[in-house]
Design a protein around this motif. Structure first.
Motif, PDB file in Angstrom:
ATOM      1  N   ARG A   9       0.815  -1.378   0.019  1.00 52.51           N
ATOM      2  CA  ARG A   9      -0.043  -0.020   0.110  1.00 52.51           C
ATOM      3  C   ARG A   9       0.689   1.298   0.043  1.00 52.51           C
ATOM      4  O   ARG A   9       1.896   1.188   0.621  1.00 52.51           O
ATOM      5  CB  ARG A   9      -0.787  -0.126   1.285  1.00 52.51           C
ATOM      6  N   GLY A  10       0.435   2.363  -0.739  1.00 48.43           N
ATOM      7  CA  GLY A  10       1.208   3.355  -0.957  1.00 48.43           C
ATOM      8  C   GLY A  10       0.227   4.626  -0.496  1.00 48.43           C
ATOM      9  O   GLY A  10      -0.944   4.746  -0.422  1.00 48.43           O
ATOM     10  N   ASN A  11       0.954   5.630   0.153  1.00 46.39           N
ATOM     11  CA  ASN A  11       0.474   6.844   0.526  1.00 46.39           C
ATOM     12  C   ASN A  11       1.146   8.112  -0.312  1.00 46.39           C
ATOM     13  O   ASN A  11       2.277   8.111  -0.150  1.00 46.39           O
ATOM     14  CB  ASN A  11       0.430   7.342   2.029  1.00 46.39           C
ATOM     15  N   PHE A  12       0.505   8.865  -0.909  1.00 43.80           N
ATOM     16  CA  PHE A  12       1.299  10.117  -1.470  1.00 43.80           C
ATOM     17  C   PHE A  12       1.232  11.025   0.009  1.00 43.80           C
ATOM     18  O   PHE A  12       0.182  11.088   0.942  1.00 43.80           O
ATOM     19  CB  PHE A  12       0.226  10.756  -2.491  1.00 43.80           C
ATOM     20  N   CYS A  13       2.442  11.632   0.239  1.00 43.50           N
ATOM     21  CA  CYS A  13       2.581  12.456   1.354  1.00 43.50           C
ATOM     22  C   CYS A  13       3.225  13.836   1.056  1.00 43.50           C
ATOM     23  O   CYS A  13       3.678  13.841  -0.225  1.00 43.50           O
ATOM     24  CB  CYS A  13       3.272  11.782   2.308  1.00 43.50           C
ATOM     25  N   THR A  14       3.360  14.556   1.998  1.00 42.85           N
ATOM     26  CA  THR A  14       4.053  15.769   1.690  1.00 42.85           C
ATOM     27  C   THR A  14       5.206  15.850   2.865  1.00 42.85           C
ATOM     28  O   THR A  14       5.131  15.467   3.982  1.00 42.85           O
ATOM     29  CB  THR A  14       3.170  16.943   2.204  1.00 42.85           C
ATOM     30  N   VAL A  15       6.610  16.180   1.978  1.00 36.66           N
ATOM     31  CA  VAL A  15       7.563  16.287   3.004  1.00 36.66           C
ATOM     32  C   VAL A  15       8.401  17.756   2.735  1.00 36.66           C
ATOM     33  O   VAL A  15       8.058  18.548   1.688  1.00 36.66           O
ATOM     34  CB  VAL A  15       8.929  15.219   2.276  1.00 36.66           C
ATOM     35  N   ASP A  16       8.976  18.181   3.647  1.00 38.92           N
ATOM     36  CA  ASP A  16       9.533  19.825   3.687  1.00 38.92           C
ATOM     37  C   ASP A  16      10.829  19.630   2.915  1.00 38.92           C
ATOM     38  O   ASP A  16      11.353  18.556   2.563  1.00 38.92           O
ATOM     39  CB  ASP A  16       9.275  20.239   5.062  1.00 38.92           C
TER      40      ASP A  16
END
Length: 395
Positions: free
Chosen positions: A103-110
């Protein structure tokens, strides 16, 4: 159980309110379920036997898969299954022998590469599909990587080729302020899988760097397709699953249920139930909105989701199923913003149950119920017994 089960015309509905259990709001001192106006659930509780269930064991916070498997009567400790397989089956992906799905999640990294949003603001399915197309059909060390959208920020990644193993760690640290983890092998034969996963993650980081908020992905639940004895074989039932969310559709397929086509809303699910009521003798109906609100820490939205469910409950009961069991796969208190180890309210209604004095479906009230504290694996046998689908044990 298999030896005692017997086919009868009676019908069972298992209504799973995902993430049902909660904790008191710091201002009101009431949980989401205690805050919500749920006259129909309360009326049903007054005719039922109620209690609290433990999805896995005391103090253990369950994932969605073990929580649901327990409700279906499977020991979640013995019947392990990875989230990747469930996501893949949920979108009708044709998993082959040797495939490893995650399973994958799109995420936000700084700018420092630290995770600041594990769900990338829950980007739309339309955006997710376009980003998956950027990542799809890559190849590393002879292993093909297939990337498909699931729903909103979720995706599935399937690794296809020889010499793969599911025995690797996740890249998702499951917390904010941390960097995505390196995938590491957990067995001697898992080195190739770990290397390829890390190469793919590096490729994804480069491909997504200009696509904030979805500028990285997280992977968890590396798994191969298992083979379980089906619910139909164990319980001699004709089972149907009504779930709009892909992961739960995938889980239903693993245990042998017919997964009925349905729309994205709760009303769509109820319409599917009505249209198929005469064809099956067991219905699993899944409600997702409560869990999503709890994970987002949105107390009021979870209350509203419970109230929306309560409004359609009479439509489920109007067809007069012989047994109705209502519970959740785990607790998702908004104050925690995630799954928790707390027990989950449960009720079982039939004309053969022994109603207790509970007249409100809530954590506090169900603590006083006649079922007491039971493992979630007991819910299915109790539903079967109340439907007169279990024979006598012994002479």
């Amino acid at each position: 159980m298999k030896e005692l089960s017997q086919a009868t015309p009676s019908k069972i509905v298992l209504l799973v309110i995902d993430g049902l259990g909660g904790l008191p709001h710091p201002e009101s001192g009431q949980t989401e379920l205690e805050t919500a106006h749920t006259p129909n659930l309360d009326e049903l509780a007054g005719k039922s036997i109620c209690g609290m269930s433990s999805p896995v064991a005391a103090g253990i916070t369950p994932g969605s898969a073990p929580g649901h498997l327990a409700l279906f009567g499977y020991n979640p400790v013995d019947c392990l299954i990875g989230r990747g397989v469930l996501e893949a089956l949920g979108i009708d992906f044709d998993l082959r022998p040797g495939d490893v799905a995650t399973r994958g999640n799109f995420c936000t990294v700084d700018a420092q590469g630290l995770i600041c949003d594990r769900r990338a603001g829950r980007v739309s399915s339309t955006v997710s599909a376009k980003l998956c197309a950027l990542l799809d059909r890559q190849e590393f060390e002879g292993i093909q990587v297939i990337v498909k959208p699931v729903k909103d920020h979720r995706l599935v990644v399937v690794f296809r080729g020889s010499g793969l193993s599911e025995k690797v760690t996740d890249s998702d640290p499951q917390k904010l302020g941390a960097a995505p983890k390196e995938v590491k092998p957990l067995a001697e034969d898992a080195g190739l899988m770990a290397r390829v996963a890390n190469q793919f993650l590096q490729f994804a980081a480069n491909a997504l760097k200009d696509h904030a908020p979805a500028n990285m992905i997280l992977l968890r639940g590396f798994s191969e397709k298992p083979c379980f004895t089906t619910m139909n074989e164990i319980y001699k039932l004709k089972t149907a699953a009504i779930a709009s969310y892909p992961m739960y559709r995938g889980l239903s397929k693993v245990v042998g249920m017919d997964v009925l086509p349905t729309g994205p809303t709760l009303n769509d699910e109820i319409a599917t139930y009505k249209a198929n009521f005469e064809k099956y003798d067991f219905f699993f109906i899944h409600v997702k909105a409560t869990d999503a609100a709890g994970e987002d820490g949105d107390f009021e939205r979870k209350v509203k989701a419970l109230e929306e469910l309560d409004k359609v409950l009479p439509e489920i009961l109007a067809l007069k199923p012989d047994v109705v069991a209502v519970s959740g796969d785990h607790s998702t208190p908004a104050v925690i913003e995630g799954h928790s180890w707390h027990e989950v309210p449960v009720l079982i209604y039939s004309k053969y149950c022994r109603p207790d004095k509970v007249c409100r479906f809530s954590e506090t009230d169900c603590l006083q119920g006649g079922l007491g504290h039971i493992p979630a694996t007991d819910i299915m046998p109790l539903a079967m017994a109340n439907a007169l689908k279990l024979g006598k044990f012994g002479a």
